[in-house]
Design an enzyme around this catalytic site. Structure first.
Site, PDB file in Angstrom:
ATOM      1  N   GLY A  56       0.767  -1.250   0.000  1.00 56.18           N
ATOM      2  CA  GLY A  56       0.000   0.000   0.000  1.00 56.18           C
ATOM      3  C   GLY A  56       0.791   1.289   0.000  1.00 56.18           C
ATOM      4  O   GLY A  56       0.318   2.310  -0.496  1.00 56.18           O
ATOM      5  N   GLU A 111       4.019   3.995   6.148  1.00 57.95           N
ATOM      6  CA  GLU A 111       2.753   3.263   5.994  1.00 57.95           C
ATOM      7  C   GLU A 111       1.778   4.070   5.139  1.00 57.95           C
ATOM      8  O   GLU A 111       1.807   5.300   5.145  1.00 57.95           O
ATOM      9  CB  GLU A 111       2.115   3.042   7.370  1.00 57.95           C
ATOM     10  CG  GLU A 111       2.484   1.728   8.035  1.00 57.95           C
ATOM     11  CD  GLU A 111       1.712   0.527   7.461  1.00 57.95           C
ATOM     12  OE1 GLU A 111       1.228   0.610   6.309  1.00 57.95           O
ATOM     13  OE2 GLU A 111       1.599  -0.472   8.166  1.00 57.95           O
ATOM     14  N   ASP A 112       0.888   3.363   4.445  1.00 53.61           N
ATOM     15  CA  ASP A 112      -0.192   4.050   3.730  1.00 53.61           C
ATOM     16  C   ASP A 112      -1.264   4.520   4.708  1.00 53.61           C
ATOM     17  O   ASP A 112      -1.693   5.660   4.696  1.00 53.61           O
ATOM     18  CB  ASP A 112      -0.800   3.148   2.638  1.00 53.61           C
ATOM     19  CG  ASP A 112      -1.230   1.772   3.157  1.00 53.61           C
ATOM     20  OD1 ASP A 112      -0.974   1.443   4.333  1.00 53.61           O
ATOM     21  OD2 ASP A 112      -1.838   1.015   2.371  1.00 53.61           O
ATOM     22  N   ASP A 115      -4.807   1.837  10.796  1.00 54.22           N
ATOM     23  CA  ASP A 115      -6.230   1.687  11.110  1.00 54.22           C
ATOM     24  C   ASP A 115      -6.359   1.146  12.540  1.00 54.22           C
ATOM     25  O   ASP A 115      -6.438   1.918  13.493  1.00 54.22           O
ATOM     26  CB  ASP A 115      -6.842   0.757  10.051  1.00 54.22           C
ATOM     27  CG  ASP A 115      -8.323   0.504  10.249  1.00 54.22           C
ATOM     28  OD1 ASP A 115      -8.931   1.121  11.124  1.00 54.22           O
ATOM     29  OD2 ASP A 115      -8.884  -0.338   9.519  1.00 54.22           O
ATOM     30  N   LYS A 143      -7.365   6.726  10.597  1.00 52.01           N
ATOM     31  CA  LYS A 143      -8.819   6.911  10.694  1.00 52.01           C
ATOM     32  C   LYS A 143      -9.112   7.600  12.017  1.00 52.01           C
ATOM     33  O   LYS A 143      -8.355   7.462  12.975  1.00 52.01           O
ATOM     34  CB  LYS A 143      -9.514   5.558  10.557  1.00 52.01           C
ATOM     35  CG  LYS A 143      -9.322   5.020   9.138  1.00 52.01           C
ATOM     36  CD  LYS A 143     -10.124   3.797   8.833  1.00 52.01           C
ATOM     37  CE  LYS A 143      -9.766   3.296   7.442  1.00 52.01           C
ATOM     38  NZ  LYS A 143     -10.311   1.960   7.155  1.00 52.01           N
ATOM     39  N   VAL A 164     -11.140   3.416   2.508  1.00 50.19           N
ATOM     40  CA  VAL A 164     -10.633   4.384   1.536  1.00 50.19           C
ATOM     41  C   VAL A 164      -9.693   3.707   0.548  1.00 50.19           C
ATOM     42  O   VAL A 164      -9.032   2.731   0.885  1.00 50.19           O
ATOM     43  CB  VAL A 164      -9.912   5.577   2.232  1.00 50.19           C
ATOM     44  CG1 VAL A 164     -10.894   6.387   3.049  1.00 50.19           C
ATOM     45  CG2 VAL A 164      -8.766   5.114   3.104  1.00 50.19           C
ATOM     46  N   ASP A 170      -5.682  -0.104  -1.875  1.00 51.80           N
ATOM     47  CA  ASP A 170      -6.442  -0.960  -2.788  1.00 51.80           C
ATOM     48  C   ASP A 170      -7.786  -1.409  -2.249  1.00 51.80           C
ATOM     49  O   ASP A 170      -8.037  -1.400  -1.045  1.00 51.80           O
ATOM     50  CB  ASP A 170      -5.628  -2.225  -3.077  1.00 51.80           C
ATOM     51  CG  ASP A 170      -5.560  -3.141  -1.862  1.00 51.80           C
ATOM     52  OD1 ASP A 170      -5.132  -2.680  -0.788  1.00 51.80           O
ATOM     53  OD2 ASP A 170      -5.970  -4.311  -1.969  1.00 51.80           O
ATOM     54  N   ARG A 176      -5.354   1.038  -6.972  1.00 50.66           N
ATOM     55  CA  ARG A 176      -4.194   1.681  -6.362  1.00 50.66           C
ATOM     56  C   ARG A 176      -3.704   2.860  -7.205  1.00 50.66           C
ATOM     57  O   ARG A 176      -3.013   3.734  -6.717  1.00 50.66           O
ATOM     58  CB  ARG A 176      -3.023   0.690  -6.232  1.00 50.66           C
ATOM     59  CG  ARG A 176      -3.272  -0.461  -5.287  1.00 50.66           C
ATOM     60  CD  ARG A 176      -1.967  -1.201  -5.044  1.00 50.66           C
ATOM     61  NE  ARG A 176      -2.145  -2.513  -4.465  1.00 50.66           N
ATOM     62  CZ  ARG A 176      -2.223  -2.767  -3.165  1.00 50.66           C
ATOM     63  NH1 ARG A 176      -2.153  -1.777  -2.301  1.00 50.66           N
ATOM     64  NH2 ARG A 176      -2.357  -3.992  -2.722  1.00 50.66           N
TER      65      ARG A 176
HETATM   66  P1  IMP Z   1      -4.103  -1.948  10.696  1.00 51.62           P
HETATM   67  O1  IMP Z   1      -3.188  -3.104  11.027  1.00 51.62           O
HETATM   68  O2  IMP Z   1      -5.527  -2.247  11.064  1.00 51.62           O
HETATM   69  O3  IMP Z   1      -3.622  -0.642  11.269  1.00 51.62           O
HETATM   70  O4  IMP Z   1      -4.202  -1.848   9.135  1.00 51.62           O
HETATM   71  C1  IMP Z   1      -3.154  -1.419   8.396  1.00 51.62           C
HETATM   72  C2  IMP Z   1      -3.217  -1.908   6.963  1.00 51.62           C
HETATM   73  O5  IMP Z   1      -4.517  -2.324   6.535  1.00 51.62           O
HETATM   74  C3  IMP Z   1      -2.847  -0.754   6.067  1.00 51.62           C
HETATM   75  O6  IMP Z   1      -1.455  -0.697   5.870  1.00 51.62           O
HETATM   76  C4  IMP Z   1      -3.611  -1.067   4.795  1.00 51.62           C
HETATM   77  O7  IMP Z   1      -2.843  -1.903   3.964  1.00 51.62           O
HETATM   78  C5  IMP Z   1      -4.836  -1.804   5.254  1.00 51.62           C
HETATM   79  N1  IMP Z   1      -5.987  -0.883   5.383  1.00 51.62           N
HETATM   80  C6  IMP Z   1      -6.545  -0.424   6.523  1.00 51.62           C
HETATM   81  N2  IMP Z   1      -7.591   0.398   6.279  1.00 51.62           N
HETATM   82  C7  IMP Z   1      -7.673   0.462   4.923  1.00 51.62           C
HETATM   83  C8  IMP Z   1      -8.552   1.177   4.026  1.00 51.62           C
HETATM   84  O8  IMP Z   1      -9.479   1.927   4.410  1.00 51.62           O
HETATM   85  N3  IMP Z   1      -8.312   1.000   2.697  1.00 51.62           N
HETATM   86  C9  IMP Z   1      -7.320   0.205   2.219  1.00 51.62           C
HETATM   87  N4  IMP Z   1      -6.478  -0.470   3.012  1.00 51.62           N
HETATM   88  C10 IMP Z   1      -6.658  -0.344   4.354  1.00 51.62           C
HETATM   89 MG    MG Z   2      -0.580  -1.889   4.311  1.00 45.16          MG
END
Ligand code: IMP
Ligand code: MG
Length: 187
Positions: A56, A111-112, A115, A143, A164, A170, A176
């Site tokens: 991402g 990081e992209d 979340d 978020k 998003v 993606d 992407r």
């Molecule tokens: P986390 O481990 O829940 O913080 O999620 C992190 C990863 O989940 C990010 O690096 C993204 O690759 C993916 N991700 C989380 N939310 C989204 C979103 O809204 N759209 C696309 N990818 C997401």
């Molecule tokens: Mg990611």
């Protein structure tokens, strides 16, 4: 602006969902210039290793890296927590590890989006195991409910708690290449 504002049949259960622009290409660009300045200032006494989290972050990584006016090295790590869906699976898997020596080095993870913070926690632990000097995180997006394990060092934008896509992010490995950030709205 994308001309693909309504998702087609190839998106299965998301077919018919609308893409609503949240952050424009120009707004992203301007914010990355600011982040680049701030990061360059903070690391001016160091040669950090900048680690992109695949897949991402690859577009954000490339744009941010070109805004740095310090010496820096790059590497990549690939993890997976989403399984082609729009919800985290709750476990993080390491798909490709870093290949450089990070011991006694300042590391900045790109990081992209952060979340749930699960990926951040996993990455921090993985890197600190390697005896790093410091580990910081820069994320293009968070978020607005996100409660990361530790404060995030650099944040581009905070978005509503919606799925998003675009600018590297993606939906089932697609979209992407959109130049702005969009939210996915079910009709
Ligand atoms: P986390 O481990 O829940 O913080 O999620 C992190 C990863 O989940 C990010 O690096 C993204 O690759 C993916 N991700 C989380 N939310 C989204 C979103 O809204 N759209 C696309 N990818 C997401
Ligand atoms: Mg990611």
């Amino acid at each position: 602006m994308s001309d693909r504002l309504i998702l087609g049949k190839e998106f299965g259960e998301f077919a018919g969902s609308k893409l609503v622009e949240l952050i424009s290409e120009e707004t992203i660009k301007n914010r990355i210039i600011e982040l680049g300045k701030q990061i360059s200032e903070d690391y001016k006494e160091s040669v950090p290793i900048i680690i992109g989290v695949l897949n991402g972050s690859f577009i954000f990584f490339a744009d941010l890296f070109r805004e740095l006016d310090i010496d820096a090295e790059v590497d990549f790590i690939k993890i997976s927590s989403y399984q082609n869906k729009t919800q985290t699976s709750g476990t993080v898997r390491l798909l490709k590890d870093i290949s450089c020596d990070v011991s006694e080095r300042d590391v900045l993870v790109v990081e992209d989006i952060i979340d749930t913070g699960l990926s951040m926690k996993f990455l921090k632990h993985r890197l600190e195991e390697c005896n790093t000097k410091s580990v910081k995180f820069v994320t293009l997006l968070t978020k607005d409910y996100t409660s990361p394990p530790e404060p995030i060092d650099y944040i581009g934008f905070t978005v509503p708690d919606k799925f998003v896509i675009g600018y590297g992010l993606d939906l089932a490995q697609k979209l992407r290449n959109l130049k702005a950030i969009y939210s996915l709205e079910q009709e």
